[in-house]
Design an enzyme around this catalytic site. Structure first.
Site, PDB file in Angstrom:
ATOM      1  N   GLU A 240      13.780 114.262 109.831  1.00  0.00           N
ATOM      2  CA  GLU A 240      12.941 113.138 110.268  1.00  0.00           C
ATOM      3  C   GLU A 240      13.542 112.372 111.431  1.00  0.00           C
ATOM      4  OE1 GLU A 240      11.380 110.933 107.050  1.00  0.00           O
ATOM      5  OE2 GLU A 240      11.086 109.102 108.214  1.00  0.00           O
ATOM      6  N   GLU A 266       6.458 107.191 112.233  1.00  0.00           N
ATOM      7  CA  GLU A 266       6.496 105.787 111.789  1.00  0.00           C
ATOM      8  C   GLU A 266       6.697 104.841 112.966  1.00  0.00           C
ATOM      9  OE1 GLU A 266      10.344 106.435 109.452  1.00  0.00           O
ATOM     10  OE2 GLU A 266      10.519 104.328 109.985  1.00  0.00           O
ATOM     11  N   HIS A 316       4.764 106.748 106.003  1.00  0.00           N
ATOM     12  CA  HIS A 316       6.029 106.038 105.848  1.00  0.00           C
ATOM     13  C   HIS A 316       5.885 104.960 104.768  1.00  0.00           C
ATOM     14  CE1 HIS A 316       8.347 102.334 107.005  1.00  0.00           C
ATOM     15  NE2 HIS A 316       9.326 103.207 106.838  1.00  0.00           N
ATOM     16  N   GLU A 336       5.772 108.483 100.478  1.00  0.00           N
ATOM     17  CA  GLU A 336       7.152 108.028 100.312  1.00  0.00           C
ATOM     18  C   GLU A 336       7.174 106.968  99.211  1.00  0.00           C
ATOM     19  OE1 GLU A 336       8.925 106.702 103.969  1.00  0.00           O
ATOM     20  OE2 GLU A 336      10.897 106.580 103.079  1.00  0.00           O
TER      21      GLU A 336
HETATM   22  O1  LIG Z   1      11.431 106.824 106.679  1.00  0.00           O
HETATM   23  C1  LIG Z   1      11.826 105.715 106.296  1.00  0.00           C
HETATM   24  O2  LIG Z   1      11.829 105.336 105.102  1.00  0.00           O
HETATM   25  C2  LIG Z   1      12.243 104.694 107.304  1.00  0.00           C
HETATM   26  O3  LIG Z   1      12.839 105.334 108.378  1.00  0.00           O
HETATM   27  C3  LIG Z   1      12.993 103.606 106.604  1.00  0.00           C
HETATM   28  O4  LIG Z   1      12.391 102.440 106.954  1.00  0.00           O
HETATM   29  C4  LIG Z   1      14.465 103.616 106.743  1.00  0.00           C
HETATM   30  O5  LIG Z   1      14.972 104.864 106.854  1.00  0.00           O
HETATM   31  C5  LIG Z   1      14.967 102.702 107.852  1.00  0.00           C
HETATM   32  O6  LIG Z   1      14.903 101.429 107.388  1.00  0.00           O
HETATM   33 MG   LIG Z   2      11.918 107.351 108.589  1.00  0.00          MG
END
Ligand SMILES: O=C(O)[C@H](O)[C@H](O)[C@@H](O)CO
Ligand SMILES: [Mg+2]
Length: 390
Positions: A240, A266, A316, A336
């Site tokens: 990711e 995201e 996200h 998620e």
């Molecule tokens: O994918 C995620 O959950 C995001 O990137 C999150 O917000 C975290 O990884 C960074 O705060």
């Molecule tokens: Mg992320």
């Protein structure tokens, strides 16, 4: 029905927070920061809550977590005058008014997040006005319940990470996302540390579970080219945000490089942003956040686009505004899930502000057919821990 008022308040957390730890999560600032506290720019310790009231007394709830104070200013100064006195059922018209009125300076980033917050509140009103959950207005229930992946495993002590993974494996999760702690600035030692952390988690969860790997924009193309072949043996579900959101050609190259799917989104905005990612085959998994991308009006269109391109949507963050989009389309197989923890990065704050967020059971979350709108209300339990700015 007409929109009578719009109220945007910034909820600034002043309660307990877990202190930041170095190498907690690779991120875009690693390449420009000298000290280990590079993650500070990626903490979300406040949240803007939007309440839209109609002339027949329905109150819709929206929210935005990106640059909350700026989002509030944009809502107060630019977006509220565009929706006051309007019919919320004209949501496409209202969305276009907001998008086009701010287009000269707002088509990406915090303005789209501010538009998202208004749009979420509008859809909450629509559901409440017909006594239906929002997902029933978008396509209905496509799943008995929503599969979710456990998302935390920030880079800490490897044994601590293994204990965390084991704890949630025992709670029935069959998919896990972990964070890398190292990137190009940490040289070969960082490469070894990154590989050690993946090995440690695979040791605990085995290979009949999904493992997702999060770089949070903290690598670059050259480093990701080196890392991907080394990661193939761990069979990750995806890698990711290996590079910054603007490096779309970099994404596209990495997405073709190995068998590992590249995910992202995201930090992308609007239907057009995702058309570009899909046309360039830049991602194999789309991960918009509905409180950033342009709200439900935009996310619903992107779901259709992803269906046409056969690219899965796995939004996200979890959080109710995303679960309705996942529930209402076969293009979204799962979501998620951030469990409720002490406030650290800030994703956790959602639980401290809102009631109604579903708690995962055995790796699934459930939505209620009889809960109208988004299904959220404002929590009172932690109000003392917030400084609220009208
Ligand atoms: O994918 C995620 O959950 C995001 O990137 C999150 O917000 C975290 O990884 C960074 O705060
Ligand atoms: Mg992320």
């Amino acid at each position: 029905m007409k929109i009578k008022s719009v109220r945007a308040r910034v909820f600034e957390w002043k309660g307990k927070t877990v202190p930041p730890q170095g190498n907690f999560c690779s991120n875009a600032m690693d390449l420009v920061y000298s000290n280990t506290e590079s993650m500070s720019t990626f903490r979300f310790h406040s949240w803007t809550v939007v309440e839209i009231e109609t002339d027949d007394g329905i109150i819709g709830l929206g929210n935005v977590a990106l640059a909350p104070a700026i989002a509030k200013a944009i809502i107060d100064q630019y977006l509220t005058p565009l929706v006051l006195g309007q019919d919320p059922w004209d949501y496409e018209y209202l969305w276009q008014r907001m998008y086009r009125a701010t287009h000269a300076w707002g088509r990406k980033g915090v303005t789209m997040a501010a538009i998202s917050a208004i749009d979420l509140a509008i859809w909450d009103i629509l559901g409440k006005s017909v006594n239906k959950p929002v997902f029933k207005l978008l396509g209905g229930r496509t799943k008995e319940k929503i599969p979710v992946y456990y998302s935390k495993l920030y880079r800490t002590d490897l044994k601590e990470m293994q204990n965390e993974a084991e704890k949630f494996l025992n709670q029935g999760f069959t998919a896990f996302k972990m964070r890398f702690g190292y990137g190009p600035a940490h040289l070969q030692k960082g490469v070894a540390e990154n590989l050690k952390s993946v090995e440690a988690i695979r040791e605990v969860i085995g290979y009949d579970t999904d493992l997702m790997l999060e770089c949070y924009m903290g690598w670059n193309l050259e480093y990701a080219r080196r890392m991907l072949p080394k990661l193939e043996k761990f069979e990750p579900r995806w890698l990711e945000e290996p590079v910054i959101a603007d490096d779309i050609d970099g994404y596209a190259e990495l997405n073709q490089l190995t068998s590992i799917p590249i995910s992202g989104g995201e930090h992308e905005f609007s239907l057009y942003g995702f058309k570009q990612l899909l046309d360039k085959k830049a991602v194999s998994v789309v991960q918009y956040d509905t409180n950033r991308v342009g709200g439900i009006t935009a996310a619903h269109k992107i779901n259709a686009l992803c269906e046409a391109y056969s690219v899965p949507v796995i939004p996200h963050a979890g959080q109710m505004h995303n679960y309705h989009l996942t529930m209402s389309t076969l293009a979204s197989p799962m979501s998620e899930y951030f469990p409720m923890f002490d406030v650290e990065v800030g994703n956790e704050l959602f639980y401290y502000i809102f009631d109604g967020e579903p708690v995962a059971e055995n790796g699934f979350v459930q939505l209620d057919d009889n809960k109208p709108g988004l299904g959220l209300s404002l929590k009172t339990e932690f109000l003392k821990d917030f400084n609220i700015i009208e």
